[in-house]
Design a protein around this motif. Structure first.
Motif, PDB file in Angstrom:
ATOM      1  N   ASN A 156      -5.074   3.973  19.339  1.00 60.87           N
ATOM      2  CA  ASN A 156      -4.678   2.604  19.719  1.00 60.87           C
ATOM      3  C   ASN A 156      -3.192   2.530  20.062  1.00 60.87           C
ATOM      4  O   ASN A 156      -2.800   1.889  21.044  1.00 60.87           O
ATOM      5  CB  ASN A 156      -4.979   1.624  18.592  1.00 60.87           C
ATOM      6  N   ASN A 157      -2.362   3.184  19.240  1.00 61.31           N
ATOM      7  CA  ASN A 157      -0.915   3.165  19.477  1.00 61.31           C
ATOM      8  C   ASN A 157      -0.556   3.858  20.783  1.00 61.31           C
ATOM      9  O   ASN A 157       0.302   3.379  21.541  1.00 61.31           O
ATOM     10  CB  ASN A 157      -0.180   3.832  18.307  1.00 61.31           C
ATOM     11  N   ILE A 158      -1.230   4.977  21.052  1.00 61.20           N
ATOM     12  CA  ILE A 158      -0.965   5.720  22.296  1.00 61.20           C
ATOM     13  C   ILE A 158      -1.358   4.878  23.508  1.00 61.20           C
ATOM     14  O   ILE A 158      -0.608   4.775  24.493  1.00 61.20           O
ATOM     15  CB  ILE A 158      -1.716   7.073  22.299  1.00 61.20           C
ATOM     16  N   ILE A 159      -2.554   4.254  23.427  1.00 60.45           N
ATOM     17  CA  ILE A 159      -3.008   3.419  24.549  1.00 60.45           C
ATOM     18  C   ILE A 159      -2.092   2.205  24.728  1.00 60.45           C
ATOM     19  O   ILE A 159      -1.763   1.817  25.852  1.00 60.45           O
ATOM     20  CB  ILE A 159      -4.470   2.974  24.332  1.00 60.45           C
ATOM     21  N   GLY A 160      -1.649   1.618  23.605  1.00 64.74           N
ATOM     22  CA  GLY A 160      -0.733   0.479  23.683  1.00 64.74           C
ATOM     23  C   GLY A 160       0.574   0.852  24.371  1.00 64.74           C
ATOM     24  O   GLY A 160       1.056   0.127  25.256  1.00 64.74           O
ATOM     25  N   LEU A 161       1.151   1.991  23.969  1.00 65.45           N
ATOM     26  CA  LEU A 161       2.394   2.449  24.599  1.00 65.45           C
ATOM     27  C   LEU A 161       2.170   2.843  26.054  1.00 65.45           C
ATOM     28  O   LEU A 161       3.022   2.587  26.921  1.00 65.45           O
ATOM     29  CB  LEU A 161       2.971   3.635  23.812  1.00 65.45           C
ATOM     30  N   PHE A 162       1.012   3.447  26.334  1.00 64.23           N
ATOM     31  CA  PHE A 162       0.681   3.824  27.712  1.00 64.23           C
ATOM     32  C   PHE A 162       0.572   2.582  28.602  1.00 64.23           C
ATOM     33  O   PHE A 162       1.129   2.545  29.706  1.00 64.23           O
ATOM     34  CB  PHE A 162      -0.639   4.603  27.732  1.00 64.23           C
ATOM     35  N   ASN A 163      -0.142   1.575  28.101  1.00 61.47           N
ATOM     36  CA  ASN A 163      -0.272   0.322  28.853  1.00 61.47           C
ATOM     37  C   ASN A 163       1.095  -0.291  29.152  1.00 61.47           C
ATOM     38  O   ASN A 163       1.382  -0.696  30.278  1.00 61.47           O
ATOM     39  CB  ASN A 163      -1.106  -0.690  28.062  1.00 61.47           C
ATOM     40  N   THR A 164       1.924  -0.366  28.110  1.00 61.90           N
ATOM     41  CA  THR A 164       3.252  -0.956  28.265  1.00 61.90           C
ATOM     42  C   THR A 164       4.082  -0.187  29.283  1.00 61.90           C
ATOM     43  O   THR A 164       4.722  -0.789  30.159  1.00 61.90           O
ATOM     44  CB  THR A 164       3.994  -0.986  26.907  1.00 61.90           C
ATOM     45  N   ALA A 165       4.040   1.148  29.180  1.00 59.40           N
ATOM     46  CA  ALA A 165       4.833   1.986  30.093  1.00 59.40           C
ATOM     47  C   ALA A 165       4.374   1.817  31.538  1.00 59.40           C
ATOM     48  O   ALA A 165       5.201   1.651  32.453  1.00 59.40           O
ATOM     49  CB  ALA A 165       4.740   3.450  29.668  1.00 59.40           C
ATOM     50  N   VAL A 166       3.057   1.841  31.766  1.00 61.16           N
ATOM     51  CA  VAL A 166       2.528   1.731  33.128  1.00 61.16           C
ATOM     52  C   VAL A 166       2.847   0.361  33.725  1.00 61.16           C
ATOM     53  O   VAL A 166       3.281   0.252  34.883  1.00 61.16           O
ATOM     54  CB  VAL A 166       1.006   1.985  33.144  1.00 61.16           C
ATOM     55  N   MET A 167       2.647  -0.687  32.943  1.00 62.04           N
ATOM     56  CA  MET A 167       2.931  -2.042  33.432  1.00 62.04           C
ATOM     57  C   MET A 167       4.415  -2.214  33.756  1.00 62.04           C
ATOM     58  O   MET A 167       4.775  -2.823  34.770  1.00 62.04           O
ATOM     59  CB  MET A 167       2.485  -3.078  32.393  1.00 62.04           C
ATOM     60  N   GLN A 168       5.268  -1.666  32.896  1.00 62.56           N
ATOM     61  CA  GLN A 168       6.703  -1.752  33.141  1.00 62.56           C
ATOM     62  C   GLN A 168       7.108  -0.969  34.386  1.00 62.56           C
ATOM     63  O   GLN A 168       7.893  -1.453  35.211  1.00 62.56           O
ATOM     64  CB  GLN A 168       7.479  -1.221  31.926  1.00 62.56           C
ATOM     65  N   VAL A 169       6.563   0.226  34.533  1.00 62.59           N
ATOM     66  CA  VAL A 169       6.900   1.061  35.702  1.00 62.59           C
ATOM     67  C   VAL A 169       6.488   0.371  36.991  1.00 62.59           C
ATOM     68  O   VAL A 169       7.256   0.317  37.966  1.00 62.59           O
ATOM     69  CB  VAL A 169       6.233   2.457  35.587  1.00 62.59           C
ATOM     70  N   ILE A 170       5.271  -0.178  37.017  1.00 63.29           N
ATOM     71  CA  ILE A 170       4.786  -0.864  38.219  1.00 63.29           C
ATOM     72  C   ILE A 170       5.687  -2.051  38.554  1.00 63.29           C
ATOM     73  O   ILE A 170       6.159  -2.209  39.682  1.00 63.29           O
ATOM     74  CB  ILE A 170       3.326  -1.332  38.033  1.00 63.29           C
ATOM     75  N   SER A 171       5.930  -2.901  37.550  1.00 61.15           N
ATOM     76  CA  SER A 171       6.701  -4.130  37.779  1.00 61.15           C
ATOM     77  C   SER A 171       8.153  -3.832  38.136  1.00 61.15           C
ATOM     78  O   SER A 171       8.679  -4.364  39.123  1.00 61.15           O
ATOM     79  CB  SER A 171       6.643  -5.022  36.538  1.00 61.15           C
ATOM     80  N   VAL A 172       8.816  -3.013  37.320  1.00 59.58           N
ATOM     81  CA  VAL A 172      10.239  -2.726  37.538  1.00 59.58           C
ATOM     82  C   VAL A 172      10.456  -2.005  38.864  1.00 59.58           C
ATOM     83  O   VAL A 172      11.417  -2.300  39.587  1.00 59.58           O
ATOM     84  CB  VAL A 172      10.818  -1.919  36.358  1.00 59.58           C
ATOM     85  N   SER A 173       9.563  -1.078  39.211  1.00 57.60           N
ATOM     86  CA  SER A 173       9.704  -0.338  40.476  1.00 57.60           C
ATOM     87  C   SER A 173       9.632  -1.270  41.681  1.00 57.60           C
ATOM     88  O   SER A 173      10.464  -1.197  42.591  1.00 57.60           O
ATOM     89  CB  SER A 173       8.620   0.743  40.593  1.00 57.60           C
ATOM     90  N   ILE A 174       8.622  -2.152  41.676  1.00 57.35           N
ATOM     91  CA  ILE A 174       8.462  -3.088  42.798  1.00 57.35           C
ATOM     92  C   ILE A 174       9.655  -4.038  42.883  1.00 57.35           C
ATOM     93  O   ILE A 174      10.196  -4.286  43.971  1.00 57.35           O
ATOM     94  CB  ILE A 174       7.144  -3.875  42.667  1.00 57.35           C
ATOM     95  N   GLN A 175      10.079  -4.565  41.733  1.00 59.82           N
ATOM     96  CA  GLN A 175      11.196  -5.508  41.739  1.00 59.82           C
ATOM     97  C   GLN A 175      12.503  -4.830  42.123  1.00 59.82           C
ATOM     98  O   GLN A 175      13.308  -5.394  42.894  1.00 59.82           O
ATOM     99  CB  GLN A 175      11.325  -6.181  40.374  1.00 59.82           C
TER     100      GLN A 175
END
Length: 311
Positions: free
Chosen positions: A194-213
């Protein structure tokens, strides 16, 4: 190994703020005031975009999702916390706790993806103005909005689908509201996946959003600096800076809250307050920065107010 008893009761207790009795009522009314201001501003922006034909454009169709998301975030958290403070009760039920956590995490993902979509729209509008209508067609805009909510929903389902796999042996939520880390602390089994998936989700969402912005705003700033029109340059730069300020503030609150769960010496009340600010500050400021800061939104609002005055 420590022995645990499996808990089947749905009732959970919350970890309340340490607030002196004399200031509970003022805090409650101040919180209600903030909630009503946020709800009024966001609902006003929603209604303006829906009812005003002149705002039926790609930019505002994408922007429509921001006040909608902000209402979900602040409504899912603040009324319950304020109710617990003034009534001095601190309990909830497991299904409601999971629902609140899912809505709050959906709000968090929504902020990231919606701001990324809005930044991309501004990039096309400012850097490719002659091709804007050809590129941002209704089909493209619907696809962008579908991606925003589709990705958000995918990550939330992925995160919470594993909750049911763990038996509960605790009934105390170590926060004033429910979120995924607090729910995981109820279990006595291994939560590494659960912790790994939670961190993975956070990292992917941040990378997508921050990269586009980052890409969009860098391109916008380059275009603005290259233009000879000082008024257009100043307006675009001020808009970018105000939007980036809100995003950076949101990132600071979120990063602190995520990291605070990894350290045991963080003040519990500070952790709770920073966590609450994620769901309070953007819904209060977004309607002003992204809505009333727009000349078209202001002019449409003024037209409606004048019409009401002279009726």
């Amino acid at each position: 190994m420590e022995n645990f008893s499996i808990i089947v009761s749905f009732e959970l207790t919350m970890d309340p703020f340490c607030i002196p009795p004399g200031v509970k009522v003022p805090i409650f009314f101040f919180g209600i005031f903030m909630y009503l201001v946020s709800a009024f501003c966001n609902l006003t922006l929603l209604l303006l975009i829906m009812l005003q034909q002149s705002l039926h454009k790609p930019m505002y169709f994408i922007m429509f999702n921001l006040p909608l998301n902000d209402l979900v975030g602040i409504t899912s958290m603040l009324p319950k916390v304020l109710s617990d403070i003034v009534t001095e009760t601190s309990y909830t039920y497991y299904p409601l706790c999971v629902l609140q956590a899912a809505l709050l995490h959906m709000y968090g993902g929504g902020v990231l993806f919606i701001l990324a979509a809005m930044a991309f729209d501004r990039y096309v509008a400012i850097c490719m103005p002659l091709r804007y209508n050809a590129l941002m067609t209704p089909k493209v805009v619907v696809t962008i909005v579908s991606l925003v909510w589709g990705l958000d929903l995918f990550f939330i389902v992925l995160l919470f689908s594993l909750q049911g796999n763990h038996p509960r042996c605790r009934s105390n939520i170590m926060n004033v509201f429910c979120d995924n880390p607090s729910l995981l602390k109820l279990t006595c089994s291994n939560t590494t996946v659960n912790n790994i998936i939670g961190l993975f989700n956070t990292a992917v969402m941040q990378v997508i959003s921050v990269s586009i912005q980052a890409f969009s705003y860098v391109k916008i700033l380059i275009t603005c600096l290259a233009t000879s029109r000082s008024e257009a340059k100043s307006k675009a730069i001020n808009t970018c800076l105000s939007q980036l300020a809100i995003f950076i503030m949101y990132e600071i609150f979120t990063t602190f809250t995520i990291l605070s769960y990894r350290f045991k010496n963080v003040n519990p009340d500070l952790q709770k307050i920073m966590g609450m600010l994620i769901f309070i500050v953007p819904p209060l400021l977004n309607p002003i920065v992204y809505g009333l800061n727009s000349h078209e939104v202001r002019s449409n609002l003024q037209k409606i107010l004048r019409r009401k005055i002279y009726m």
